[in-house]
Write a protein that holds these residues in place. Structure first.
Motif, PDB file in Angstrom:
ATOM      1  N   PRO A 480      -2.889  25.650  19.840  1.00 35.93           N
ATOM      2  CA  PRO A 480      -2.290  25.840  21.236  1.00 35.93           C
ATOM      3  C   PRO A 480      -3.705  25.481  22.118  1.00 35.93           C
ATOM      4  CG  PRO A 480      -2.914  28.055  20.280  1.00 35.93           C
ATOM      5  CD  PRO A 480      -3.092  26.764  19.008  1.00 35.93           C
ATOM      6  N   TYR A 481      -3.299  25.000  23.290  1.00 37.26           N
ATOM      7  CA  TYR A 481      -4.442  24.317  24.325  1.00 37.26           C
ATOM      8  C   TYR A 481      -3.825  24.555  25.579  1.00 37.26           C
ATOM      9  CZ  TYR A 481      -1.453  20.145  25.040  1.00 37.26           C
ATOM     10  OH  TYR A 481      -0.729  19.442  25.735  1.00 37.26           O
ATOM     11  N   PHE A 482      -4.647  24.449  26.740  1.00 40.74           N
ATOM     12  CA  PHE A 482      -4.188  24.413  27.800  1.00 40.74           C
ATOM     13  C   PHE A 482      -4.909  23.432  28.845  1.00 40.74           C
ATOM     14  CE2 PHE A 482      -7.337  27.628  28.467  1.00 40.74           C
ATOM     15  CZ  PHE A 482      -8.167  27.311  29.723  1.00 40.74           C
ATOM     16  N   ASN A 483      -4.409  22.651  29.827  1.00 39.72           N
ATOM     17  CA  ASN A 483      -4.913  21.524  30.619  1.00 39.72           C
ATOM     18  C   ASN A 483      -5.527  22.375  31.948  1.00 39.72           C
ATOM     19  OD1 ASN A 483      -4.767  19.630  28.715  1.00 39.72           O
ATOM     20  ND2 ASN A 483      -3.065  18.875  29.583  1.00 39.72           N
ATOM     21  N   LEU A 484      -6.638  22.057  32.368  1.00 35.69           N
ATOM     22  CA  LEU A 484      -7.303  22.607  33.718  1.00 35.69           C
ATOM     23  C   LEU A 484      -7.683  21.268  34.284  1.00 35.69           C
ATOM     24  CD1 LEU A 484      -7.896  25.452  34.998  1.00 35.69           C
ATOM     25  CD2 LEU A 484     -10.293  25.028  33.988  1.00 35.69           C
ATOM     26  N   THR A 485      -7.395  20.960  35.626  1.00 33.35           N
ATOM     27  CA  THR A 485      -7.652  20.140  36.528  1.00 33.35           C
ATOM     28  C   THR A 485      -8.521  20.571  37.542  1.00 33.35           C
ATOM     29  OG1 THR A 485      -5.710  19.150  35.999  1.00 33.35           O
ATOM     30  CG2 THR A 485      -6.864  18.259  37.963  1.00 33.35           C
ATOM     31  N   VAL A 486      -9.671  20.066  37.584  1.00 38.85           N
ATOM     32  CA  VAL A 486     -10.859  20.410  38.723  1.00 38.85           C
ATOM     33  C   VAL A 486     -11.147  19.208  39.369  1.00 38.85           C
ATOM     34  CG1 VAL A 486     -13.029  21.653  38.784  1.00 38.85           C
ATOM     35  CG2 VAL A 486     -11.567  22.022  36.725  1.00 38.85           C
ATOM     36  N   SER A 487     -11.484  19.755  40.867  1.00 39.49           N
ATOM     37  CA  SER A 487     -11.626  18.397  41.851  1.00 39.49           C
ATOM     38  C   SER A 487     -13.324  18.932  42.552  1.00 39.49           C
ATOM     39  CB  SER A 487     -10.697  18.155  42.900  1.00 39.49           C
ATOM     40  OG  SER A 487     -10.667  19.326  43.616  1.00 39.49           O
ATOM     41  N   ASN A 488     -13.849  17.931  42.737  1.00 41.10           N
ATOM     42  CA  ASN A 488     -15.054  18.119  43.435  1.00 41.10           C
ATOM     43  C   ASN A 488     -14.805  17.246  44.775  1.00 41.10           C
ATOM     44  OD1 ASN A 488     -17.464  18.530  44.759  1.00 41.10           O
ATOM     45  ND2 ASN A 488     -18.787  17.434  43.412  1.00 41.10           N
ATOM     46  N   SER A 489     -14.743  18.023  45.977  1.00 44.29           N
ATOM     47  CA  SER A 489     -14.236  17.224  47.308  1.00 44.29           C
ATOM     48  C   SER A 489     -15.066  16.051  47.839  1.00 44.29           C
ATOM     49  CB  SER A 489     -14.467  18.186  48.220  1.00 44.29           C
ATOM     50  OG  SER A 489     -14.184  17.879  49.795  1.00 44.29           O
ATOM     51  N   ASP A 490     -14.330  15.134  48.372  1.00 44.64           N
ATOM     52  CA  ASP A 490     -15.120  13.825  48.924  1.00 44.64           C
ATOM     53  C   ASP A 490     -16.205  14.395  49.533  1.00 44.64           C
ATOM     54  OD1 ASP A 490     -13.403  12.077  47.412  1.00 44.64           O
ATOM     55  OD2 ASP A 490     -11.907  12.156  49.281  1.00 44.64           O
ATOM     56  N   ASN A 491     -16.320  15.130  50.446  1.00 38.63           N
ATOM     57  CA  ASN A 491     -17.110  15.874  51.492  1.00 38.63           C
ATOM     58  C   ASN A 491     -18.265  16.778  51.011  1.00 38.63           C
ATOM     59  OD1 ASN A 491     -16.008  14.128  53.678  1.00 38.63           O
ATOM     60  ND2 ASN A 491     -14.461  15.671  53.610  1.00 38.63           N
ATOM     61  N   SER A 492     -18.166  16.828  49.632  1.00 37.41           N
ATOM     62  CA  SER A 492     -19.436  17.609  49.008  1.00 37.41           C
ATOM     63  C   SER A 492     -20.555  16.881  49.255  1.00 37.41           C
ATOM     64  CB  SER A 492     -19.100  17.855  47.630  1.00 37.41           C
ATOM     65  OG  SER A 492     -17.869  19.067  47.424  1.00 37.41           O
ATOM     66  N   LEU A 493     -21.832  17.688  49.201  1.00 40.81           N
ATOM     67  CA  LEU A 493     -22.979  16.896  49.460  1.00 40.81           C
ATOM     68  C   LEU A 493     -23.580  16.501  48.245  1.00 40.81           C
ATOM     69  CD1 LEU A 493     -24.790  19.305  51.972  1.00 40.81           C
ATOM     70  CD2 LEU A 493     -23.828  16.846  52.219  1.00 40.81           C
ATOM     71  N   THR A 494     -23.181  17.327  47.026  1.00 38.33           N
ATOM     72  CA  THR A 494     -23.662  17.100  45.763  1.00 38.33           C
ATOM     73  C   THR A 494     -22.645  16.738  44.578  1.00 38.33           C
ATOM     74  OG1 THR A 494     -25.538  17.514  44.221  1.00 38.33           O
ATOM     75  CG2 THR A 494     -24.378  19.129  45.454  1.00 38.33           C
ATOM     76  N   ASN A 495     -23.172  16.418  43.355  1.00 32.03           N
ATOM     77  CA  ASN A 495     -22.395  16.372  42.194  1.00 32.03           C
ATOM     78  C   ASN A 495     -22.687  17.970  41.677  1.00 32.03           C
ATOM     79  OD1 ASN A 495     -21.912  13.676  42.349  1.00 32.03           O
ATOM     80  ND2 ASN A 495     -23.440  13.084  41.219  1.00 32.03           N
ATOM     81  N   VAL A 496     -21.626  18.359  40.811  1.00 31.00           N
ATOM     82  CA  VAL A 496     -22.066  19.667  40.346  1.00 31.00           C
ATOM     83  C   VAL A 496     -21.875  19.780  38.575  1.00 31.00           C
ATOM     84  CG1 VAL A 496     -21.210  20.874  42.240  1.00 31.00           C
ATOM     85  CG2 VAL A 496     -19.484  20.328  40.510  1.00 31.00           C
TER      86      VAL A 496
END
Length: 571
Positions: A480-496
């Motif tokens: 069993p697994y699940f998919n998780l979709t995560v975004s970093n906004s275009d207007n964020s000041l930095t990568n995370v």
């Protein structure tokens, strides 16, 4: 003629002769003891002899006085020198306890050869009652001859009773003059430490041998909670005795918070905490509200205070007409424990900035949630919005709804402010938002504008079995697994850097193994760049949570940012 003999008279006469003989014999023995001391001393020796010690007490005296004793000291004629006495030393036999006495009448001085002197030693001997003591003069280059003496057994026994379940406004003290005491006594004063007690029985109080009396001492002893209290009883005869209690058990009450309900001005909430060693039942029976003019509103209540607990109580008192007043709320319990807190009642208008939202996906606007509470006495007219950042003051010129805007009593509204806060370089900055009103009831709130926005996308929890992804491959067990979709906004000041993913159920929190994700987070994490969206496959057994309680998924980054989302799993 035969003379008759009165046998009873003869017997009495013989008894008198024997008693006189015994007295003479005793005096002779004492004299021989002293004479022996004389002759036992080498020539050219200076020495003093303690001839007698007298304590003022029955049966030797009809009056007891424990404040002093007398000592008679002889400097014999065969002593070498006149001797200067500097002090009197009293030592308790069998104990490491001694007293140096210098306060005497007459004052300690030179005793010439062949003379004796009786000194009144101003030393209260109450603590020594019944003890065997040795009393000796202290003098340089002189030998001392003394013996032991029994201090008269004057005695009082103290039994205090501090009962917090009854009252902390008073306590009881039982004083007994036991049968083996040698004298009646008169209780004149009772002290707790240095504080004289006011008692229900009038003092002085005569207390014969073999009798006792219980005194009610009217004294609030709440301040003694948790300490060893010392009680002292003094008598008119100079005898005094002290008793130190164990740590006194009590209760400590505190009003932690008084909170006014902004939807109803007919009551306020009181949060009360009870601590302390006393475990018995305790109830608040009275609440007082004192106004600035010192008028008091008293309410009789019954509020149970469980041991070592905090409770909240809704106290009904109409504060609508008492706006912006300093009041003192005091609680009182049946035994007398109290607590109080001073607060200021709400203003005539109670309104606030309920929430502020700067969304990095919409850098042209920000939202203000404003509320004029139901207990306000008037509407508020909004006329302007300003932002202060350092030395800059930024005026917001466009809002929806348009300003001026009347915020009515009990109304909550959302004000959408148009402002290009990205261009103004406010991302990640601490700002103060000021709301201007026509009535002068301005509000402000300090807020840190977000610099990064990460979020979990998708309305549905995407899960499955890895075997379905590879139908041509035989996998013997479910994966069993699940998919998780995560975004970093275009207007964020930095990568995370995504480092952790957790799932919280009603009963436990699970951490996804970072080596069992795709892409693999690993120990160094996954770098989610500005404007990027990533779907991470996570190994987790979701089958136990179908049609169950919600699950919360949280994504953590190395930079301290995190985002969460809650789903209910359906088959």
């Amino acid at each position: 003629m035969r003379i008759q003999i009165d046998k009873k008279a003869v017997s009495t006469f013989v008894l008198i002769i024997l008693m006189l003989s015994s007295a003479v014999f005793g005096a002779t023995i004492a004299y021989l003891g002293v004479i022996t001391s004389y002759y036992n001393m080498p020539e050219n020796t200076s020495f003093l002899i303690v001839e007698n010690v007298a304590f003022q007490s029955p049966p030797d005296s009809s009056v007891l006085d424990a404040t002093y004793f007398n000592v008679t000291i002889l400097n014999p004629s065969n002593s070498a020198l006149d001797i200067n006495i500097t002090s009197i030393l009293l030592t308790v036999e069998g104990k490491n306890q001694s007293y140096t006495i210098v306060d005497t009448e007459p004052q300690l001085s030179l005793i010439q050869r062949g003379t004796r002197q009786t000194f009144r030693c101003e030393q209260n001997w109450s603590d020594l009652a019944g003890e065997t003591v040795r009393i000796e003069p202290v003098a340089e280059e002189a030998s001392i001859k003394s013996q032991t003496y029994l201090v008269p057994k004057v005695k009082l026994e103290l039994t205090p009773n501090f009962n917090p379940s009854k009252s902390i406004e008073h306590f009881n003290l039982t004083i007994q003059n036991p049968s083996d005491s040698i004298s009646n006594l008169t209780v004149s004063e009772i002290f707790v430490f240095a504080v004289s007690m006011n008692t229900t029985q009038e003092l002085p109080y005569f207390l014969p041998i073999s009798e006792s009396e219980t005194f009610q001492c009217n004294y609030n002893w709440n301040s003694l909670r948790g300490i060893n209290a010392t009680l002292t009883v003094k008598t008119s005869e100079g005898y005094e005795v002290s008793y130190t209690t164990d740590e006194l058990a009590g209760a400590f009450l505190s009003i932690d918070e008084i909170k006014f309900d902004y939807t109803n001005a007919m009551y306020f909430n009181v949060t009360i905490t009870r601590t302390g060693e006393f475990t018995g039942s305790l109830k608040v029976d009275e609440i007082n509200v004192t106004l600035p003019d010192e008028s008091v509103a008293t309410s009789n209540v019954t509020i149970s205070l469980p041991f070592n607990r905090t409770i909240s109580y809704q106290h009904y008192w109409d504060w609508n007409a008492q706006r912006n007043k300093t009041i003192t709320v005091k609680i009182h319990t049946e035994p007398g424990f109290t607590a109080e807190k001073t607060v200021v009642t709400p203003l005539e208008v109670v309104w606030n900035i309920t929430d502020v939202e700067f969304d990095l996906d919409d850098v042209q606007h920000f939202l203000l949630n404003l509320t004029n509470t139901a207990v306000s006495l008037q509407n508020v007219t909004l006329t302007g919005v300003r932002i202060v950042n350092g030395t800059r003051t930024i005026i917001v010129n466009q809002t929806t709804p348009n300003l001026p805007y009347i915020l009515k009593i009990g109304e909550n509204t959302l004000v959408n402010c148009t402002l290009d806060w990205k261009t103004l370089d406010l991302r990640g900055k601490t700002i103060t938002i000021i709301i201007i009103t026509q009535e002068g009831l301005n509000l402000s709130r300090t807020f840190t504008v977000p610099s990064v926005k990460i979020q979990i996308l998708g309305d549905d929890f995407m899960y499955g079995d890895l075997r379905d992804q590879y139908p041509n491959i035989t996998i013997p067990i479910p994966v069993p697994y699940f998919n998780l979709t995560v975004s970093n906004s275009d207007n964020s000041l930095t990568n995370v850097t995504i480092t952790r993913i957790t799932i919280k159920t009603m009963n436990a929190t699970y951490e996804i193994d970072y080596n069992l994700t795709n892409p693999v987070l690993g120990s160094s994490g996954y770098i989610l760049r500005t404007g990027e969206i990533v779907t991470i496959m996570c190994s987790w057994d979701w089958t136990r949570y179908l049609n169950s309680d919600p699950v919360e998924v949280t994504v953590y980054t190395a930079e301290g940012f995190q985002t969460s989302k809650t789903w209910t799993l359906s088959p």
